[in-house]
Scaffold this active site. Structure first.
Site, PDB file in Angstrom:
ATOM      1  CG  LEU A 146      -1.710   1.223   1.307  1.00  0.00           C
ATOM      2  CD1 LEU A 146      -3.066   0.938   0.193  1.00  0.00           C
ATOM      3  CD2 LEU A 146      -2.587   1.061   2.721  1.00  0.00           C
ATOM      4  CG  ASP A 147      -0.638   4.886  -0.026  1.00  0.00           C
ATOM      5  OD1 ASP A 147      -1.129   4.704  -1.216  1.00  0.00           O
ATOM      6  OD2 ASP A 147      -1.117   4.836   0.840  1.00  0.00           O
ATOM      7  CB  ALA A 148       5.109   1.088  -0.725  1.00  0.00           C
TER       8      ALA A 148
END
Length: 284
Positions: free
Chosen positions: A227-229
């Site tokens: 997530l969000d990486a």
């Protein structure tokens, strides 16, 4: 002017640049863009090259085969080939916030982007009037924990029907599934504020205001299962002061988000991004 765009990466070794440019020139291709970069830590060579097809000897539909046979195997090369007259087809996913959607649709209707937007998908109906204003089909898929898998299957079928090449999450407040990510690897673009991981939750700007932060940031990246990486495409910041209210922070954050997202989308449309591992090479 019809052109071909070739993006490639492979282990760095002598002769790659000479071989590829020679392949184009001996076949009467006029090179109009060339940029290359070597990552000396990973020992990886990256290149983007574009050439005119007007007098090119090799038929358009055979170019990929020639490159694969002559150079990809020789240099252990990964490559992607695009043509300027093949417009990418972009689906936009939204929830309730409209700032990013309006900005992209304004650029689209103004003719700034060489792209087609065949549909907008949302888990809410709030932005359906925006889609109607721009005459773009709008599809509503309400999602709960129990229906998420079933609804995403319908979304994927719709994306296939519309021949979508890539997806933009324009403040879409749902975590997309691993299956969708695998269907569109490095082809789902997301935008979010850059307060993570310091200020998580539903009201990050309120938390940032309480902390007295001096910089607001936004990040656009490709979506991965972490997530969000995913690989970062574009980032920017704007300074704030003690005079700024929470509303000021929110408004400045929205402005930044739409600008950063549109920059990332434009780079993707122009085929100027090469993702390698969890980083990107952005060609000028």
């Amino acid at each position: 002017m019809s052109t071909a765009k070739l993006l490639l990466h492979c282990p760095d070794t002598p002769g790659i640049l000479a071989d590829v440019t020679n392949f184009i020139t001996v076949n009467k291709g006029n090179i109009i863009y060339l940029d290359q970069y070597v990552d000396h830590v990973e020992n990886i060579f990256f290149m983007r090259i574009e050439w005119e097809l007007k007098d090119f000897f090799i038929p358009k539909e055979k170019i990929h085969e020639y490159i694969d046979t002559l150079y990809a195997q020789k240099y252990n090369m990964s490559f992607r080939l695009y043509f300027s007259d093949d417009k990418p087809r972009m689906a936009i996913f939204v929830s309730k916030m409209s700032h990013c959607l309006f900005d992209m649709l304004a650029r689209y209707t103004a003719g700034e982007w060489n792209v087609e937007i065949p549909l907008i998908i949302s888990n809410h109906k709030d932005l359906e009037p925006v889609a109607e204003r721009f005459s773009i089909p709008f599809y509503h898929f309400p999602i709960t924990k129990e229906t998420k898998e079933e609804q995403e299957q319908k979304e994927l079928a719709l994306l296939t029907e519309y021949k979508v090449n890539f997806i933009v999450l324009a403040r879409y407040m749902q975590v997309v599934s691993e299956q969708m990510i695998n269907e569109y690897p490095n082809r789902i673009i997301n935008i979010h504020h850059s307060f993570l991981p310091a200020f998580m939750g539903a009201k990050p700007y309120h938390a940032a205001f309480e902390r007295g932060v001096k910089i607001i940031g936004a990040t656009s990246h490709y979506v991965t299962t972490e997530l969000d990486a995913g690989p970062i495409i574009e980032q920017d910041v704007v300074r704030i002061t003690h005079k700024d209210t929470i509303s000021d922070l929110v408004n400045k954050g929205k402005d930044l988000e739409k600008i950063v997202l549109s920059r990332a989308v434009q780079k993707h449309i122009e085929r100027k991004i090469l993702a390698y591992k969890n980083k990107t090479v952005i060609f000028n």
